[in-house]
Design an enzyme around this catalytic site. Structure first.
Site, PDB file in Angstrom:
ATOM      1  N   GLU A 211       0.841  -1.196   0.000  1.00  0.00           N
ATOM      2  CA  GLU A 211       0.000   0.000   0.000  1.00  0.00           C
ATOM      3  C   GLU A 211       0.874   1.243   0.000  1.00  0.00           C
ATOM      4  O   GLU A 211       2.099   1.150   0.103  1.00  0.00           O
ATOM      5  CB  GLU A 211      -0.981  -0.019   1.179  1.00  0.00           C
ATOM      6  CG  GLU A 211      -0.340  -0.138   2.530  1.00  0.00           C
ATOM      7  CD  GLU A 211      -1.359  -0.326   3.666  1.00  0.00           C
ATOM      8  OE1 GLU A 211      -2.268  -1.153   3.526  1.00  0.00           O
ATOM      9  OE2 GLU A 211      -1.226   0.360   4.680  1.00  0.00           O
ATOM     10  N   HIS A 249       8.520  19.196   7.003  1.00  0.00           N
ATOM     11  CA  HIS A 249       9.695  19.128   6.151  1.00  0.00           C
ATOM     12  C   HIS A 249      10.445  17.820   6.346  1.00  0.00           C
ATOM     13  O   HIS A 249      10.919  17.209   5.409  1.00  0.00           O
ATOM     14  CB  HIS A 249      10.646  20.279   6.464  1.00  0.00           C
ATOM     15  CG  HIS A 249      10.076  21.611   6.117  1.00  0.00           C
ATOM     16  ND1 HIS A 249       9.586  21.879   4.866  1.00  0.00           N
ATOM     17  CD2 HIS A 249       9.898  22.731   6.847  1.00  0.00           C
ATOM     18  CE1 HIS A 249       9.141  23.127   4.853  1.00  0.00           C
ATOM     19  NE2 HIS A 249       9.318  23.659   6.055  1.00  0.00           N
TER      20      HIS A 249
END
Lengths: 287, 378
Positions: A211, A249
């Site tokens: 997945e 980030h």
């Protein structure tokens, strides 16, 4: 033959007297799994399943009395890390953790400790394993699969059932089915299981169910291309999933552009893997 | 769970990471008072849980208290990426000499925490990672041992931090590790960590994500959760332990297991339908959870048909069926429903639903096709 579990598996159930533990122990025993003991702290000396299975206070005591060689964990998430540490310290070589929702920092500590000890963990947040006709460890419904020569490995739970069931409907069976679990930090990854299937005499073909997220499928593709001789068919879930919530980030830096279904499918196809459009298409790709 | 900048920085400060003086405000007048306390020059920073606040105009420098009030008023009336600004952080303005990127997150491939640092800090760090990956330093931390002093020194040296800052940097590294460790964070990020003109290291901006699975031992943090910025249906879903994401289509989906839920969406799309949501009821869901899931799906007025795809393992199909019946009795839905039950106690489940006038399906493809068809006809 098969991998990881077979008719010689002597299973211990941690959390045997809980709702889920009791229900699924009943199912495992009905399937023919050799369940030798249960553990629930504070209930040592009792018996579960109408006097069939002795209950112990600790994994150590259960192991000494019954020589269990595999443990399956059904305890709530906050207690599951301790249950895994306990099984490892008691010398259980194979631990299967079904529990969903274990905290990720706990799992990093568990994984690190188990690696030092050389203990194999399947899961957490997984359906367990099934060697049809021999042993069922976990929650995969026994009647949806028949014995055969197809090795199945999956990150998903219920999606795995779909595939086993689709195989059964056309008369195809499984050597062993291993649900490795969908958590970001787990015990056993695709490559470990692919290697076991590659060396298992009873496995002729392999189905890999992945997945979106992470890079395990990409690593599996590399392994298949360089090491595997047996054919592999795959399905990747989440092809139409909206882009997930990004992890700031740092997540982008660590995973870069990896993790999409598209990228994984491309990597697998490049490794010679046939990739199904939906799970019910898998049997025809195995022919 | 995401934390606001001001919440993250409060946690950093608790573990010894220096942060600018400042406080959070909800009105322009409060902002003015804080600016007066801080002596005039301040930064007004919108507190919303999305990135790119600066580029959207949600961060401004004010020269004095009067300007602080005026800019605060302006920022408090903004929307950033669809989220209204309800709070602002008023921080003393720092004179910046250098910006550093510094964070800890979980590296799922290595199965360990990883500390990340770069001398090229600031808003363009992702671009640096993509174009100049050698400028990003990564050090893995043994989860059983924790951060060791030499690792912090190594990072300081690797990003060419001048030696006079190493001692302070090591303290910040240990503080960041403790903040991550003690709060069950999945991300603790300082961007930028600045060297000021008066030679101090300060965490100018902060971001934390907390592992939802660890909330049982983080009850203090749970009180920090900002539900203002979540869809009501998603708050309701979390209350019942359901994983729900609203989408734009018209076929409501209720599935057990994330992989199968995504697959069901994939197949709906494969047959030219559009899913209205992702909804995973998880493993072992009882009737009350199923009923809540159904109420949440039906609260979306776009939904023209509902697809139930349940493959029982730890979840028992009879429990799911009971939940469906409870919810149908309560909500009295008017949209067609396609149900597919397979696996544990499927027979009992089907019997329970016999009189419920639902469309039944055998295979996954069959169920998806019937749902797409039902939505088109409704």
């Amino acid at each position: 033959m098969s991998i990881l579990i077979n008719k010689n598996t002597r299973l211990l159930v941690q959390g045997i007297t809980g709702n889920e533990g009791l229900f699924h122990t009943t199912q495992m025993v009905a399937y023919g799994t050799n369940v030798v003991a249960g553990v629930t702290p504070g209930k040592g000396g009792e018996w579960a399943l109408d006097g069939k299975i002795p209950v112990f206070d600790s994994v150590k005591l259960a192991k000494e009395a019954t020589d269990a060689n595999c443990s399956v964990i059904f305890v709530p998430a906050r207690f599951a890390p301790d249950a895994m540490f306990e099984a490892a310290d008691a010398g259980i070589p194979l631990i299967v953790c079904i529990t969903e929702g274990v905290a990720v920092q706990d799992m990093m500590r568990v994984r690190s400790y188990l690696d030092h000890k050389g203990v194999r963990l399947i899961g957490p947040n997984c359906p367990g394993m099934l060697t049809p006709g021999e042993s069922k460890v976990g929650i995969i419904p026994g009647n949806i699969a028949i014995p055969g020569n197809i090795g199945v490995v999956s990150r998903s739970g219920t999606l795995t059932y779909e595939v086993l069931y689709a195989l059964k409907l056309v008369g195809m069976g499984a050597s062993t089915c291993v649900g490795i679990g969908g958590d970001p930090i787990n015990g056993t990854n695709f490559i470990d299981v692919l290697e076991m299937f590659e060396y298992d005499a009873d496995t002729e073909k392999v189905v890999l169910i992945g997945e979106i997220g992470g890079t395990d499928e990409d690593k599996a593709a590399e392994y298949i291309a360089s090491k595997m001789t047996k054919p592999v068919v795959s399905f990747i879930a989440g092809q139409t999933a909206p882009p997930g919530k990004r992890m700031g980030h740092a997540g982008a830096i660590i995973e870069g552009g990896a993790g999409t279904a598209e990228g994984k499918i491309k990597a697998l196809k490049a490794a010679g893997v046939k990739v199904a459009k939906h799970p019910e298409e898998i049997p025809s790709l195995l022919k | 769970m995401k934390l606001h900048e001001y919440q993250s920085k409060t946690i950093f400060a608790k573990y010894g990471v220096p942060i600018p003086k400042g406080r959070v405000a909800a009105t322009a007048l409060e902002a003015r008072h804080i600016a007066e306390e801080l002596g005039g020059r301040v930064v007004i920073k919108s507190q919303v849980l999305v990135g790119g606040r600066g580029k959207a105009g949600g961060i401004k420098v004010a020269k004095n208290a009067a300007e602080a009030e005026q800019l605060a008023q302006q920022i408090l009336s903004m929307e950033i990426k669809g989220l209204p600004v309800r709070k602002i952080l008023v921080d003393e303005a720092a004179a910046i000499e250098k910006e550093i990127y510094f964070s800890i997150t979980n590296d799922r491939a290595a199965k360990k925490p990883v500390m990340i640092a770069s001398a090229a800090g600031g808003v363009d760090i992702e671009e640096v990672a993509a174009t100049n990956p050698e400028k990003i330093i990564k050090v893995h931390i043994d989860p059983l041992l924790g951060l060791r002093d030499y690792q912090a020194r190594d990072i300081a040296a690797s990003i060419n931090l001048p030696r006079e800052y190493w001692r302070d940097f090591s303290k910040i590294a240990e503080g960041l590790w403790q903040a991550y460790r003690k709060t069950d964070a999945t991300l603790a990020e300082i961007n930028p960590l600045v060297i000021t003109e008066d030679k101090r290291l300060i965490a100018l901006d902060g971001k934390m994500l907390i592992d939802d699975n660890a909330m049982f031992r983080q009850s203090d943090l749970n009180e920090m959760r900002d539900t203002d910025e979540e869809a009501p249906a998603e708050i309701e879903a979390r209350k019942y332990g359901l994983s729900y994401i609203k989408l734009d289509g018209n076929i409501g989906c209720m599935v057990n297991g994330a992989g199968l839920a995504m697959t069901s969406m994939d197949i709906v799309k494969l047959f030219n339908g559009e899913p209205a949501n992702f909804l995973d009821i998880g493993g072992g869901a009882g009737a009350d959870k199923v009923a809540a899931a159904m109420r949440i799906i039906l609260s979306d007025s776009n939904v023209k048909a509902v697809l139930f795809n349940i493959f029982g393992g730890i979840t028992r199909c009879d429990e799911v069926a009971r939940g469906i019946l409870v919810a149908m009795d309560e909500v009295k839905p008017k949209v067609p429903m396609v149900v597919r039950l397979v696996g544990t106690n499927a027979e009992e489940g089907r019997k329970l639903l016999e009189n419920a006038k639902m469309i039944t399906a055998e295979t996954l493809a069959d169920a998806a096709q019937k749902a797409v068809q039902a939505a088109q006809q409704n």
